[in-house]
Write a protein that holds these residues in place. Sequence first.
Motif: not given
Lengths: 256, 218
Positions: B147-153, B204-206, B211-212
Amino acid sequence: MTDPSHFVEIRHAQKSFGALEVLKDISLTVERGQIVGIIGSSGSGKSTLLRAINDLDPLTGGEVWLDGVQVNQKLSHRKYEKHINQMRQQVGMVFQHFNLFPHMTARENVTMAPLMLKGISKEEANTLAKEQLDKVGMLERIDYYPSQLSGGQKQRVAIARALAMKPKLMLFDEATSALDPELVEEVNLVMRKLAEEHMTMIIVTHEMDFAASVCDRVLFMDQGVVVEEGPPDVLFRNPTQPRTREFLRKHLEGAK
Amino acid sequence: MGLGFTIIPKYLDVILLGCAWTIGITLAAAILSFIGGILFAVIALYAPWLIRQPFRLIEWLFMGTPLLLQLFLIYFGLVQIGIDLPAFVAGIIGLGLHFAVYNSELIQTAILSVDKGQMEAARTLGLSRTEALRKVVVPQAVRAVIPPIGNNMIALLKDSALVSVIGVSELTLSAQRVIGRTYRPFEFYLMAAACYYVINLAMEWLQRKIERRISISR
Ligand SMILES: Nc1ncnc2c1ncn2[C@@H]1O[C@H](COP(=O)(O)OP(=O)(O)OP(=O)(O)O)[C@@H](O)[C@H]1O
Ligand SMILES: [Mg+2]
């Protein structure tokens, strides 16, 4: 230096954590096929002794020998790493808190190390996983993740994981202490089965009844020394040392 | 001059091409920042002192200076020592390393918080420390910080507009060029914003999908 004739031999084991001396000159031998239990109160050094056998907690003094090879021999760092990884492949270890790999299924937990270290094929690994998980009665859950298993089931998978490396020796550090009472028996059953197959085992436990029924010999440890050792019926029924009697009496009261 | 969105279709191809560049650069830089992040984290925690030093310099450079300057340095600066990179490659490297450093911080913390029984169990089976890190510790750490890496992306996507300064015709620069010809800043900046929004949604979808996929395995 002569090779010890015993299967497992611990000579004058000494271990300090800083100023705290946890093992004080402990010597111990285990023969092939023997089952040795270690009992003692919390902090007496049981885990430290067990973990010294595969050098997870390296001794600060003394020697550990397994099947004619010194485990904790002095070697250069690189050589030692190679040597110790070799030795550890021969010694299975089961932890109180299972330490299963949560991102892997039961099958992957069991096959990961053999695949990496023994160069077996995918098919061989599959057969191995089925064989080992069947042995601990977990074949039906072969593709479950640890989070989907009960404590007892986790521990049985952890035992299968250790057995998949075909160890010569199994170490159990309070394998059932973290389990709900009703789940203890299923793990004990697996250990009994191993005993019937003459697996050499060293078992640290708080379960006196289990130790009495499965062990050939039981050691009582207190404050870093082996106070008393003997066959279970002698150690549990007629202990000679006051400290052993005290421990057993307290334990009996605690169990009530 | 009022608003006229009917002009958009005429320049749609330019905007969409810019979009494609933005997506391409973001994806490539994201992959670089992910792999680089793992590598930097393992080096920071486990490499010998001598090897750690150059990486500390990289870390300081990419954390302590503006991304803009980093892009200039890679694109214009490296030419002087004979490394002549195409602008988009320089952009990918700059963005990738910049966010690799941020990802590395996250992954380091996550590695340290993996239960030490995991390393012990792996070592007990006979794995070397490197093998245990690779198969047991790092995969768990990375899962914990998706999740935090997703924010970085998402931040990376937004900062990808900066590569326009070294002349990559990504989305923002494409919009600017069209505006230069049409004098319709409102329409085309809005159009570009909409594109970023869609890419954002896709990312976000990716992330949710990843994550799932891996959360089952916890
Ligand atoms: N890594 C360590 N650093 C410092 N002290 C330690 C370390 N590991 C163990 N000890 C200390 O060594 C002593 C013996 O610990 P050990 O875990 O071997 O006891 P134990 O008999 O297994 O106890 P328990 O029944 O609670 O598991 C304790 O006093 C403990 O605090
Ligand atoms: Mg213990």
